[in-house]
Design a protein around this motif. Structure first.
Motif, PDB file in Angstrom:
ATOM      1  N   ASN A 148     -26.798  53.321   1.423  1.00  0.00           N
ATOM      2  CA  ASN A 148     -26.836  52.548   0.302  1.00  0.00           C
ATOM      3  C   ASN A 148     -25.311  51.977   0.049  1.00  0.00           C
ATOM      4  O   ASN A 148     -24.981  50.934  -0.535  1.00  0.00           O
ATOM      5  CB  ASN A 148     -27.384  53.158  -0.837  1.00  0.00           C
ATOM      6  CG  ASN A 148     -28.030  52.166  -1.940  1.00  0.00           C
ATOM      7  OD1 ASN A 148     -28.499  51.003  -1.542  1.00  0.00           O
ATOM      8  ND2 ASN A 148     -27.944  52.579  -3.138  1.00  0.00           N
ATOM      9  N   TYR A 149     -24.342  52.868   0.124  1.00  0.00           N
ATOM     10  CA  TYR A 149     -23.085  52.593  -0.154  1.00  0.00           C
ATOM     11  C   TYR A 149     -22.463  51.517   0.885  1.00  0.00           C
ATOM     12  O   TYR A 149     -21.807  50.639   0.793  1.00  0.00           O
ATOM     13  CB  TYR A 149     -22.183  53.906   0.208  1.00  0.00           C
ATOM     14  CG  TYR A 149     -20.583  53.720   0.012  1.00  0.00           C
ATOM     15  CD1 TYR A 149     -20.040  53.649  -1.390  1.00  0.00           C
ATOM     16  CD2 TYR A 149     -19.885  53.491   1.169  1.00  0.00           C
ATOM     17  CE1 TYR A 149     -18.565  53.280  -1.301  1.00  0.00           C
ATOM     18  CE2 TYR A 149     -18.700  53.336   1.082  1.00  0.00           C
ATOM     19  CZ  TYR A 149     -17.940  53.096  -0.399  1.00  0.00           C
ATOM     20  OH  TYR A 149     -16.353  52.973  -0.242  1.00  0.00           O
ATOM     21  N   GLN A 152     -23.896  48.159  -0.196  1.00  0.00           N
ATOM     22  CA  GLN A 152     -22.866  47.535  -1.163  1.00  0.00           C
ATOM     23  C   GLN A 152     -21.447  47.040  -0.553  1.00  0.00           C
ATOM     24  O   GLN A 152     -21.021  45.945  -1.077  1.00  0.00           O
ATOM     25  CB  GLN A 152     -22.615  48.945  -2.186  1.00  0.00           C
ATOM     26  CG  GLN A 152     -22.007  48.509  -3.304  1.00  0.00           C
ATOM     27  CD  GLN A 152     -22.605  47.285  -4.160  1.00  0.00           C
ATOM     28  OE1 GLN A 152     -23.970  47.227  -4.080  1.00  0.00           O
ATOM     29  NE2 GLN A 152     -22.088  46.434  -5.141  1.00  0.00           N
ATOM     30  N   GLN A 156     -20.335  42.892  -1.005  1.00  0.00           N
ATOM     31  CA  GLN A 156     -18.860  42.711  -1.496  1.00  0.00           C
ATOM     32  C   GLN A 156     -18.309  41.841  -0.312  1.00  0.00           C
ATOM     33  O   GLN A 156     -17.496  40.884  -0.760  1.00  0.00           O
ATOM     34  CB  GLN A 156     -18.292  43.815  -1.638  1.00  0.00           C
ATOM     35  CG  GLN A 156     -18.655  44.394  -3.031  1.00  0.00           C
ATOM     36  CD  GLN A 156     -18.609  43.848  -4.352  1.00  0.00           C
ATOM     37  OE1 GLN A 156     -17.510  43.128  -4.462  1.00  0.00           O
ATOM     38  NE2 GLN A 156     -19.574  43.924  -5.113  1.00  0.00           N
TER      39      GLN A 156
END
Length: 337
Positions: A148-149, A152, A156
């Motif tokens: 999940n990181y 993200q 970005q």
């Protein structure tokens, strides 16, 4: 499977030995004759065999659906990885090469992190070595939910590229597909086949195989021993298959799939490079490297060829050029006259 198979063969051997001793008169006359009781058991087996087959079919289908679902989701991860990198390399400006390189690092990192997330005992830091930079690896390892990181971070990157709205939405849709695959894999991992269903099927099969020699001894005699062994081997094999595929992430070649993502992304990155003379270093399947004309150079060649053909058509359609040609062809005719 071997202990259960030996148990069934042992029961069949004991039943055949009992019936042989009874027919030889070595046992008391009050003991039951299996030749008579096997007919009643045969009718009972005809009723229970259908139920056992249904249980095995349902169990096999449930396990296969889990395996097939996991395989399709990992195939989607591979396809979306290629697509989002292709979009980024095509639309992120060349002057933002750092952002391009970051995209090409973090997309294959997602497949590696997802593999380690679904398996126990995997070393993510070792898997990410050579893919992410040291400080990026450290940042991923500090996250509690690592896939999940990474998603993200990819979001970005897309946001920082400031691409046209349509392209941004297309790349975001690919990241959403990543998120769906992550959720689907977690659903399979954390929702196993109900224990009660699996246990009931196993108990039913054991009772059925235990009673099987009693139905065959009257018609086959000592041939019931190999017959029971073969039948037990086939049924236990089906059960063994269902157990192995109901946890698909332990048998699917996730290392190969994630390695393919890394290879394909690096190849796309090389093919979109703007090296001198439009040549890019490309890793060949044999393990060596060879120079390949970059995608941008191919498009540039096609545009130049199209411009040349356009100029030729303009010259051909120009009236002044046609008049000159007609005068040149008319002069020899006048001289001949």
């Amino acid at each position: 499977m071997a202990p259960v198979l030996l148990y069934v063969v042992g029961v069949a051997t004991a039943v055949c030995a009992y019936q042989s001793a009874f027919q030889a008169g070595l046992l008391h006359a009050l003991l039951p004759d299996l030749h008579i009781t096997s007919k009643e058991l045969g009718q009972l087996f005809g009723l229970t065999s259908f139920a056992l087959s249904l249980l095995l079919v349902f169990r096999t289908n449930a396990s296969y659906e889990r395996w097939d679902g996991a395989r399709k989701m990992w195939g989607l991860v591979l396809n979306r990885s290629r697509d989002v990198v292709r979009q980024g390399l095509a639309w992120i400006p060349a002057e933002r090469a750092g952002l391009r390189d970051m995209l090409c690092r973090w997309v294959p990192a997602f497949s590696k992190a997802l593999m380690c997330h679904l398996r126990k005992g995997e070393d993510l830091s070792k898997e990410l070595e050579g893919i992410l930079l040291p400080h990026e690896v450290k940042a991923v390892l500090q996250a509690s939910h690592r896939p999940n990181y990474i998603l993200q971070v990819l979001a970005q990157i897309v946001r920082a590229a400031c691409l046209p709205t349509a392209i941004t939405m297309a790349m975001e849709q690919n990241l959403t597909n990543f998120e769906d695959c992550l959720g689907g894999c977690e659903r399979i991992l954390r929702t196993p086949v109900p224990v009660a269903y699996a246990r009931h099927t196993s108990r039913f099969m054991m009772m059925w195989l235990t009673a099987l020699p009693f139905t065959l001894v009257a018609s086959l005699g000592w041939g019931a021993v190999p017959a029971c062994g073969v039948i037990a081997y086939l049924l236990l094999g089906i059960k063994e298959i269902t157990v192995s595929i109901e946890e698909p992430f332990s048998i699917l070649p996730l290392e190969t799939i994630s390695g393919t993502v890394v290879t394909n992304v690096r190849e796309l990155q090389a093919m979109h490079s703007t090296a001198q003379h439009g040549m890019a270093q490309h890793s060949a399947a044999s393990g060596g490297t060879r120079e390949v004309l970059s995608a941008a150079a191919l498009v540039a060649l096609a545009e130049r060829e199209e411009a040349k053909q356009g100029s030729r058509r303009l010259k051909k359609d120009d009236p002044s050029h046609r008049g000159v040609g007609e005068e040149r062809t008319a002069l020899p005719a006048l001289v001949a006259a």
